[in-house]
Structure formats: structure tokens, C-alpha cells
Design a protein around this motif. Structure first.
Motif, short mmCIF file in Angstrom:
data_model
loop_
_atom_site.label_atom_id
_atom_site.label_comp_id
_atom_site.label_asym_id
_atom_site.label_seq_id
_atom_site.Cartn_x
_atom_site.Cartn_y
_atom_site.Cartn_z
N ALA A 12 -49.48 79.36 38.29
CA ALA A 12 -48.07 79.04 38.06
C ALA A 12 -47.23 80.22 37.60
O ALA A 12 -46.00 80.15 37.62
CB ALA A 12 -47.97 77.91 37.01
N ALA A 32 -47.01 75.13 42.76
CA ALA A 32 -47.61 74.02 42.01
C ALA A 32 -49.00 73.78 42.57
O ALA A 32 -49.22 73.84 43.78
CB ALA A 32 -46.77 72.76 42.15
N LYS A 46 -38.74 75.03 40.24
CA LYS A 46 -39.60 74.65 39.12
C LYS A 46 -39.76 75.80 38.11
O LYS A 46 -39.71 75.57 36.89
CB LYS A 46 -41.00 74.24 39.63
N ASN A 50 -39.07 75.48 34.19
CA ASN A 50 -40.15 75.61 33.20
C ASN A 50 -39.91 76.78 32.24
O ASN A 50 -40.24 76.68 31.05
CB ASN A 50 -41.50 75.77 33.89
N ASP A 200 -45.19 70.80 33.59
CA ASP A 200 -46.42 71.13 34.31
C ASP A 200 -47.65 70.75 33.48
O ASP A 200 -48.71 70.47 34.03
CB ASP A 200 -46.52 72.64 34.58
N ASN A 201 -47.51 70.81 32.14
CA ASN A 201 -48.69 70.52 31.32
C ASN A 201 -48.47 69.48 30.23
O ASN A 201 -49.23 69.39 29.28
CB ASN A 201 -49.32 71.81 30.77
N ASP A 214 -42.89 64.29 35.13
CA ASP A 214 -43.81 65.42 34.95
C ASP A 214 -44.60 65.68 36.23
O ASP A 214 -44.34 65.06 37.26
CB ASP A 214 -44.77 65.11 33.79
N LYS A 215 -45.60 66.56 36.13
CA LYS A 215 -46.33 67.01 37.32
C LYS A 215 -47.14 65.90 37.99
O LYS A 215 -47.57 66.07 39.15
CB LYS A 215 -47.24 68.20 36.97
N TYR A 229 -38.11 67.17 36.64
CA TYR A 229 -38.10 68.31 35.72
C TYR A 229 -36.66 68.58 35.26
O TYR A 229 -36.40 68.91 34.10
CB TYR A 229 -38.67 69.57 36.39
#
Ligand code: ADP
Ligand code: MG
Length: 255
Positions: A12, A32, A46, A50, A200-201, A214-215, A229
Motif C-alpha cells: 500500500a 489495494a 485511496k 489514507n 485499509d486496516n 472500510d476495505k 473512505y
């Protein structure tokens, strides 16, 4: 300007040598992946989101005294961080059952856990990041008991704070993954929060509708990943409106 030396390209982000010794630049990509690279794609925008979201959350955590690697955001896709020795563990905190814990223990996804649970995974793509016990961690020397206690304590404080922060904007913090590193200042070592905190997390569900923000939208082919996002960034109050970027905001723009 001389090109910076690339240190590492991950799934990422790309790491570059920073301008001063002991610093690195994290460049946030739009790439991703899911299932340890089994599935991959691009979510346009993204990386920008992020970078902003992680900056905002790291700064908020610093305000309550959590040590982090974050120094400052450089531009839309890059942030300057303190270089640390990454502890090869993924520290996962869970409040509501989802993903692997739901599968492993046969718990219905969405069920609130009896209390928050901290888990450790050995950060090793070739082994698929296996779940490990504290005994594995100490026996194999990935961290000492003191480091482990420190990481667990920090992870729980991060959880308490982020649960409240997200609750205030109508989002349930289901679970999230943290990485920690050792920051050296001469002889002294400090464990600090590293990597990123972003959709992402984290698993982030709308409080009213349980909609995923979310992801998992990418992992499960649900669509509208970027929009989710963006919604998180909007609720955090940090969305850069298109054509109204605060990067180069003319002073006479009516707000
Ligand atoms: P990966 O595919 O390994 O998850 P990423 O694309 O997330 O990689 O890139 C970030 C990499 O940089 C990760 O391996 C992470 O452990 C590492 N990292 C994060 N913060 C720091 C830091 N402050 N110093 C050194 N390495 C870091
Ligand atoms: Mg990563």
C-alpha cells in the motif's frame, strides 16, 4: 532536486529516505490488496484519503500522549515519519466479531465481544501472517515481555480513544490493526505507534445502518470503496472537496 532513495515498496505504500537522518517518507499508493495479495486492484484516490485520515488520527492520538512515528504531512500522498525498527507483529484489537475471529470461533459477524480482545499476528507474508501467542513472541525473540506489555497497553488506549472518536461521528470501530516500532534516541528506546491507521486496516461500520465504510468493501466486491473512505474523511471533517483543495486555497475563496 535529487531523487530520494527508495527503501521499500510494500502493498500500500512506498518508503523513501527522508530529508534528515532517522526520518523516512511514506508515499501512499492507490493499490489495494486482500487475502495477502491474492486479490489486488486500484482504488483511485485511496492513497490521498489514507494519507489524510492517518495524519488526522495519529495527530489526535499524539494529543492524548500516545507516542507515534508521525512528524508531518508533506503533500497529498506523502508524510514524513520517524524511522523505526518495526516489531514484526500485527497488533489487532477487536470490539465486535468480524473477519477471521468470526470464522475461527464460529461467532456471528456483528456480535459484540464480551470485552475488547487484543491479538498478535506474526508479520510474515510468506507464512500468511499467522496468529501467535505471547509465548511464541517471547520465545522467538520478536519482542520481550516488557515490549509486549507496552504494546498491549498502548493498543488498548488507542482503542478507547478511537472508539469514542468514531462513535462521535456515527461510526462503530469494529476492529483494527496496529504496527509498533522501536525508536532509538541514543541509548534510550521507546515503543511508538508506526505504519498507518486508515480504512485499509480498520473495520468501520455506520452506527445506524451497519454499512461498511472500510476495505471489506474491496475484499467482498461490494463496490463504492472510494466513496466509503471519502465518507469516513468527510465525517472526520478532513475531506478535501474537489476543486476546493486546502492545499492551495486562494485567500479570497468564500468558505
Ligand atoms: P506491507 O506490504 O509490508 O504491509 P506497506 O505497503 O504497508 O507494506 O508499507 C509500509 C511498510 O513500512 C510496512 O512494512 C511497515 O511495517 C513499514 N513501516 C511503517 N512505518 C515505519 C517506520 N516509521 N519506519 C520504518 N518502517 C515503517
Ligand atoms: Mg501494510
Amino acid at each position: 532536486m535529487a531523487r530520494r532513495r527508495q527503501l521499500y515498496e510494500g502493498k500500500a505504500k512506498i518508503l523513501f529516505e527522508g530529508p534528515e537522518p532517522g526520518t523516512i517518507v511514506q508515499y501512499f499508493k492507490d493499490d489495494a490488496t486482500a487475502g495477502n495479495g491474492a486479490k489486488s486492484g486500484v482504488i483511485t484516490g485511496k492513497g490521498v484519503l489514507n494519507n489524510r485520515i492517518s495524519e488526522h488520527l495519529m495527530l489526535s492520538l499524539q494529543e492524548i500522549g500516545i507516542p507515534t512515528h508521525f512528524i508531518r504531512r508533506i503533500n497529498m500522498r506523502e508524510q514524513l515519519v520517524k524511522e523505526v525498527e518495526i516489531i514484526p507483529l500485527e497488533v489487532v484489537v477487536r470490539n465486535i466479531a468480524a473477519g477471521s475471529i468470526a470464522k475461527r470461533f464460529g461467532i456471528e459477524e456483528g456480535k459484540r465481544l464480551p470485552r475488547s480482545i487484543v491479538e498478535f499476528y506474526y508479520k510474515n507474508d510468506a507464512l500468511n501472517d499467522p496468529l501467535v501467542s505471547e509465548d511464541h513472541i517471547i520465545a522467538f525473540g520478536w519482542a520481550c515481555p516488557h515490549d509486549l506489555e507496552e504494546m498491549t497497553g498502548l493498543a488498548m488506549r488507542v482503542n478507547d480513544f478511537l472508539c469514542g472518536l468514531f462513535a462521535g461521528i456515527g461510526i462503530q470501530l469494529v476492529d483494527f490493526k496496529l504496527e509498533f516500532g522501536r525508536a532509538w534516541e541514543g541509548e534510550d528506546m521507546r515503543i511508538v505507534l508506526a505504519d498507518e491507521i486508515s480504512p485499509d486496516n480498520c473495520r468501520l461500520w455506520d452506527t445506524q445502518t451497519n454499512e461498511k465504510l472500510d476495505k471489506d468493501r474491496f475484499r467482498r466486491d461490494m463496490g463504492s470503496v472510494k466513496e466509503a473512505y471519502q465518507e469516513v474523511a468527510r465525517r472526520l471533517g478532513i475531506l478535501l472537496e474537489e476543486g476546493n483543495s486546502t492545499e492551495h486555497k486562494p485567500t479570497d475563496t468564500p468558505v
